[in-house]
Design a protein around this motif. Structure first.
Motif, mmCIF file in Angstrom:
data_model
loop_
_atom_site.group_PDB
_atom_site.id
_atom_site.type_symbol
_atom_site.label_atom_id
_atom_site.label_comp_id
_atom_site.label_asym_id
_atom_site.label_seq_id
_atom_site.Cartn_x
_atom_site.Cartn_y
_atom_site.Cartn_z
ATOM 1 N N ASP A 112 0.827 -1.208 0.000
ATOM 2 C CA ASP A 112 0.000 0.000 0.000
ATOM 3 C C ASP A 112 0.860 1.257 0.000
ATOM 4 N N ARG A 113 1.963 1.207 0.746
ATOM 5 C CA ARG A 113 2.890 2.338 0.774
ATOM 6 C C ARG A 113 4.243 1.873 1.260
ATOM 7 N N VAL A 114 5.241 2.717 1.043
ATOM 8 C CA VAL A 114 6.621 2.465 1.449
ATOM 9 C C VAL A 114 7.013 3.489 2.500
ATOM 10 N N VAL A 115 7.703 3.058 3.536
ATOM 11 C CA VAL A 115 8.269 3.989 4.508
ATOM 12 C C VAL A 115 9.768 3.749 4.591
ATOM 13 N N ALA A 116 10.490 4.815 4.890
ATOM 14 C CA ALA A 116 11.945 4.737 5.029
ATOM 15 C C ALA A 116 12.384 5.754 6.067
ATOM 16 N N ASP A 117 13.532 5.508 6.673
ATOM 17 C CA ASP A 117 14.146 6.497 7.562
ATOM 18 C C ASP A 117 15.573 6.719 7.118
ATOM 19 N N GLY A 120 19.261 11.438 5.271
ATOM 20 C CA GLY A 120 19.110 12.273 4.080
ATOM 21 C C GLY A 120 19.298 11.545 2.765
ATOM 22 N N ASN A 121 20.462 10.953 2.552
ATOM 23 C CA ASN A 121 20.770 10.396 1.234
ATOM 24 C C ASN A 121 19.938 9.171 0.882
ATOM 25 N N ALA A 122 19.764 8.242 1.820
ATOM 26 C CA ALA A 122 18.929 7.078 1.532
ATOM 27 C C ALA A 122 17.497 7.524 1.274
ATOM 28 N N GLY A 123 17.054 8.532 2.021
ATOM 29 C CA GLY A 123 15.701 9.046 1.820
ATOM 30 C C GLY A 123 15.492 9.618 0.443
ATOM 31 N N THR A 124 16.484 10.356 -0.066
ATOM 32 C CA THR A 124 16.349 10.906 -1.420
ATOM 33 C C THR A 124 16.339 9.790 -2.456
ATOM 34 N N SER A 125 17.138 8.752 -2.226
ATOM 35 C CA SER A 125 17.160 7.625 -3.160
ATOM 36 C C SER A 125 15.828 6.893 -3.172
ATOM 37 N N PHE A 126 15.312 6.572 -1.989
ATOM 38 C CA PHE A 126 14.043 5.852 -1.936
ATOM 39 C C PHE A 126 12.905 6.688 -2.516
ATOM 40 N N ALA A 127 12.926 7.999 -2.246
ATOM 41 C CA ALA A 127 11.897 8.868 -2.804
ATOM 42 C C ALA A 127 11.918 8.821 -4.332
ATOM 43 N N ALA A 128 13.112 8.852 -4.908
ATOM 44 C CA ALA A 128 13.240 8.837 -6.366
ATOM 45 C C ALA A 128 12.775 7.522 -6.966
ATOM 46 N N TYR A 129 13.216 6.400 -6.388
ATOM 47 C CA TYR A 129 12.877 5.107 -6.966
ATOM 48 C C TYR A 129 11.424 4.729 -6.715
ATOM 49 N N CYS A 130 10.857 5.185 -5.602
ATOM 50 C CA CYS A 130 9.422 4.972 -5.392
ATOM 51 C C CYS A 130 8.615 5.796 -6.391
ATOM 52 N N ALA A 131 9.063 7.008 -6.688
ATOM 53 C CA ALA A 131 8.398 7.804 -7.716
ATOM 54 C C ALA A 131 8.447 7.082 -9.058
ATOM 55 N N ARG A 132 9.601 6.508 -9.350
ATOM 56 C CA ARG A 132 9.774 5.757 -10.597
ATOM 57 C C ARG A 132 8.832 4.552 -10.653
ATOM 58 N N ALA A 133 8.612 3.935 -9.477
ATOM 59 C CA ALA A 133 7.766 2.746 -9.397
ATOM 60 C C ALA A 133 6.292 3.073 -9.219
ATOM 61 N N GLY A 134 5.975 4.351 -8.984
ATOM 62 C CA GLY A 134 4.591 4.736 -8.758
ATOM 63 C C GLY A 134 4.064 4.323 -7.399
ATOM 64 N N LEU A 135 4.943 4.269 -6.387
ATOM 65 C CA LEU A 135 4.562 3.839 -5.048
ATOM 66 C C LEU A 135 4.535 5.029 -4.093
ATOM 67 N N PRO A 136 3.483 5.165 -3.262
ATOM 68 C CA PRO A 136 3.482 6.208 -2.237
ATOM 69 C C PRO A 136 4.617 5.965 -1.250
ATOM 70 N N CYS A 137 5.313 7.026 -0.862
ATOM 71 C CA CYS A 137 6.500 6.884 -0.019
ATOM 72 C C CYS A 137 6.493 7.946 1.065
ATOM 73 N N THR A 138 6.809 7.532 2.290
ATOM 74 C CA THR A 138 6.990 8.450 3.409
ATOM 75 C C THR A 138 8.411 8.288 3.928
ATOM 76 N N VAL A 139 9.127 9.395 4.064
ATOM 77 C CA VAL A 139 10.514 9.358 4.525
ATOM 78 C C VAL A 139 10.623 10.113 5.849
ATOM 79 N N TYR A 140 11.145 9.444 6.851
ATOM 80 C CA TYR A 140 11.381 10.031 8.167
ATOM 81 C C TYR A 140 12.838 10.474 8.255
ATOM 82 N N VAL A 141 13.061 11.717 8.657
ATOM 83 C CA VAL A 141 14.420 12.246 8.803
ATOM 84 C C VAL A 141 14.551 12.935 10.154
ATOM 85 N N PRO A 142 15.764 12.980 10.715
ATOM 86 C CA PRO A 142 15.964 13.709 11.972
ATOM 87 C C PRO A 142 15.929 15.212 11.761
#
Length: 445
Positions: A112-117, A120-142
């Motif tokens: 249903d969705r992807v979450v990541a923490d 910074g850098n892993a979050g930007t990567s996951f955001a990009a590849y989830c966008a590519r895959a058409g998957l909703p993504c939430t990224v938690y950062v400090p």
């Protein structure tokens, strides 16, 4: 698809279960996977310049969301030291190596969705590849994450959640969300598919160097995802008979946050317990303000008095659990009394200290794969090196003067290697992991 297994207690899980950690010990998964035989370095010519050129060595041999990641240049810095320019990845950091694997896995599983923490850098990567895959993504950062990194996360359409406190608090918030039904936790720490992506760093070196690896590989270590990926590749190449000598692994941490280096120097197999009233700078350090005695201190058995120090910089009643998780104090542990570290933010309750360093991407006080990291370095005949904040600043300026604009975390290995010493003898390769566009130049001390 293969299956997950727990390296601690042997528990197994199907990949399709979306179970992000071992349900018995709550530790990270490893993956049951053996690469195919019969592929030599000279057989790769003419293949696509992406990670999929190493398809026989990967648990997912194709990716519908590839952005052409990988095959980054190897350039000389000195007669014996070369740099691999992983900041030239699609999202400007080496994390794309692992994110494309996890993103493809998520695409195939259809959560249903992807979450990541992330810091910074892993979050930007996951955001990009989830966008590519058409998957909703939430990224938690400090809180305090570079504004340029958070802008990049938002640009890819991900929902950004900023968590008060440090890296550990952020991971806890993401893991709470990961336990919800239908959620795929794109953890670059707990999910081994990420390591099978980062291992391509070493496969590329093996190909570029004509079927061999350098004498030593210097790797920045926070959660250890690049180092463990490299160690995995080295073991696979050796088992396949594709190399005749294994490189030493030189693990690099910032002096300000170096729990693994402290454990290595102490001869420990795992992270050291934190002594009552101590917040360790390099694993054995100073008593924090207001941290005298048990009240205001961390107790090795998880106890803590009012104003206790948490690894994420939180304070208040609470303690450190044996597995590195923390019990937050009232109000989430944010309040007066925080101590500002180098390049960091004041955070924490009364007597609280937030370990901070310019190398924010490796500022991890309790890495879940600590035992595996320490074992990998020892088995390679390698060592740990730590770098001071001034060393990070100087290394960044030096690389910029050589035409290479690299973020502060990404220069840590060059800072360690240029300091010299017996540990960096022979042919050494350092990764330049993230672009300077993500953080800018470090401010003078």
């Amino acid at each position: 698809m293969t299956s997950y297994h727990c390296p601690v207690d042997g528990t197994r899980s199907a990949i399709t279960a979306l179970t992000w950690c071992c349900p018995v010990c709550r530790g990270p998964w490893d993956l049951d996977f053996t690469p195919a035989r019969g592929v030599a370095a000279n057989a790769l010519a003419g293949r696509a310049d992406s990670l999929c050129r190493y398809k026989e060595f990967l648990p997912l041999d194709t990716s519908a969301i590839s952005l052409g990641e990988g095959r980054t240049p190897l350039v000389p810095l000195t007669d014996t030291v070369s740099a691999k320019l992983d900041f030239l990845m699609p999202t400007l950091s080496f994390k794309d190596r692992g994110a494309v694997m996890l993103g493809e896995l998520a695409r195939r599983l259809g959560p249903d969705r992807v979450v990541a923490d992330s810091s910074g850098n892993a979050g930007t990567s996951f955001a990009a590849y989830c966008a590519r895959a058409g998957l909703p993504c939430t990224v938690y950062v400090p809180e305090g994450t570079s504004a340029k990194k958070t802008e990049q996360i938002r640009a890819h359409g991900a929902r950004l959640v900023t968590v008060p406190g440090g890296r550990e608090a952020t991971a806890r918030a993401a893991r709470a969300a990961a336990d919800e039904p239908g959620v795929f936790y794109a953890s670059h720490v707990f999910n081994p598919y990420f390591l099978h992506g980062t291992k391509t760093y070493a496969y590329e070196l093996w190909e570029d160097l004509g079927g061999r690896l350098p004498e030593a590989l210097a790797v920045p270590v926070g959660n250890g995802t690049l180092l463990l990926g490299v160690a995995l590749a080295v073991a696979e190449l050796d088992a396949l008979g594709l190399i005749t000598a294994r490189p030493r692994l030189i693990a690099v941490q910032a002096e300000a946050v170096s729990p693994l280096a402290a454990a290595f120097r102490a001869g420990a197999d795992d992270l050291l317990p934190v002594g009552a009233g101590d917040l360790l700078r390099d694993g054995a350090g100073d008593r924090p303000p207001g941290g005298a005695g048990e009240a205001g201190g961390l107790l090795p058995d998880g106890g803590g008095g009012a104003g206790g120090l948490l690894p994420d910089g939180g304070g208040g009643a609470g303690g450190l659990l044996p597995d590195g998780r923390t019990v937050p104090g009232p109000g989430g542990g944010a309040g007066a009394g925080g101590v500002r570290g180098a390049g960091g933010n004041a955070a924490g309750g009364a007597g609280g200290v937030e370990p901070a360093t310019l190398a924010e991407g490796i500022a991890i006080p309790r890495p879940p794969r600590a035992r595996q990291i320490l074992a990998a370095v020892r088995e390679s005949g390698g060592t740990f090196l730590t770098v001071p904040e001034d060393g990070v600043r100087e290394a960044q300026r030096d690389l910029a003067a050589r035409g290479l604009f690299v973020e502060t975390t990404g220069v840590a290995c060059w800072a360690a290697v240029r300091a010299g010493g017996d540990a960096v003898r022979g042919e050494v390769v350092v990764p330049l992991c993230g672009s300077g566009l993500k953080t800018g130049m470090a401010a003078p001390a």
